[in-house]
Design an enzyme around this catalytic site. Structure first.
Site, short mmCIF file in Angstrom:
data_model
loop_
_atom_site.label_atom_id
_atom_site.label_comp_id
_atom_site.label_asym_id
_atom_site.label_seq_id
_atom_site.Cartn_x
_atom_site.Cartn_y
_atom_site.Cartn_z
N GLU A 42 0.84 -1.20 0.00
CA GLU A 42 0.00 0.00 0.00
C GLU A 42 0.88 1.25 0.00
O GLU A 42 1.89 1.31 0.68
CB GLU A 42 -0.88 -0.02 1.26
N LYS A 108 -9.83 2.56 -2.13
CA LYS A 108 -10.01 1.95 -0.81
C LYS A 108 -11.31 2.43 -0.16
O LYS A 108 -11.54 3.63 0.00
CB LYS A 108 -8.82 2.32 0.08
N CYS A 142 -5.49 -3.03 2.64
CA CYS A 142 -5.19 -3.00 4.07
C CYS A 142 -6.41 -3.18 4.98
O CYS A 142 -6.88 -4.29 5.18
CB CYS A 142 -4.46 -1.70 4.39
#
Length: 260
Positions: A42, A108, A142
């Site tokens: 990331e 995300k 994540c």
């Protein structure tokens, strides 16, 4: 293609220094041949920084161009997240770039509240699956790992990809949930994390790994190890496993539409 070789690059990141990070990953990519997909952590060009206006680039910027160049040179897809600015909004965007230069992306959705990410980035609104060499990849970043409903396999993907800056104190959570996502979704899971200290003094242990559809770890990098690990994903083996143990047929029906 029924088999694809994936390489995970686990590395320290130079804080908010895109040039240094790109040079490091370029050297690693060039060392590994016979790979069809490289997965980077990331925010691989900056580290997990909340100084979003400083580090953000555009889709026409240096990092996206670099990914296209490297994908073409290596004849392999490259996947990793970058802070991207679009019309005044900044996203933690997971980019999937193929050798022909095609750029697909996922923004995300679950922003890390405990780090204040929601104050500096906009959440994504779409679940994204990309196709490459006969495989279907569901893209995640994540903190998304903690939310199984969003990652629920509706028989629309074969591989879950998680790129992360996941701190060492919670490494057992990372390891456990990667295996859980693989077992519950009957899919391969690829998890690539960084190592080293970031600009906020947080330490990262890595623990990057590839997990198969039964929860078995196929390949992993040791605690805080700087390096690259590769693994082969076999689509035929996945399909045969699901035919032999079709738990997905008994899954509860529901729709993600109301969640997005």
């Amino acid at each position: 293609m029924s088999v694809i070789r994936v390489a995970l690059i686990q590395s320290e990141l130079v804080w908010q220094n895109s040039a240094a990070n790109l040079q490091n990953f370029e050297q690693q990519i060039q060392k590994h041949k016979d790979v069809q997909l490289f997965v980077l952590p990331e925010m691989f060009n900056s580290g997990f920084s909340m100084d979003s206006t400083r580090i953000a680039e555009t889709m026409e910027g240096l990092t996206v161009q670099w990914m296209q160049q490297q994908a073409k040179r290596a004849d392999a897809a490259i996947c990793g997240s970058v802070a991207i600015s679009v019309e005044g909004q900044i996203f933690n965007r997971l980019l999937f770039v193929t050798p022909c230069g095609l750029v697909q992306f996922y923004d995300k959705r679950h922003l890390f509240r405990m780090g204040g990410e929601q104050q500096h980035y906009q959440p994504g609104s779409e679940r994204v699956i990309v196709s490459y060499l006969g495989f279907r990849f569901c893209l995640q970043v994540c903190y998304d790992l903690r939310f199984p409903v969003f990652a629920r396999n509706q028989q629309d993907y074969d591989v879950l990809i998680y790129v992360a800056n996941w701190p060492e104190p919670r490494r057992q959570v990372w390891r456990t949930l990667l295996q859980a996502r693989a077992m519950e979704n009957q899919a391969y899971v690829v998890g690539c994390n960084r190592i080293g200290l970031d600009g906020n003094g947080l330490n990262y242990s890595g623990d990057s790994m590839v997990v198969d559809y039964s929860g078995q770890i196929l390949a992993e990098l040791a605690f805080s190890q700087n390096g690259v690990v590769t693994a082969e994903l076999n689509l035929t083996a996945l399909q045969q496993f699901k035919q032999k143990f079709p738990a997905y047929l008994d899954a509860d029906a529901f729709s993600l539409t109301s969640l997005l």
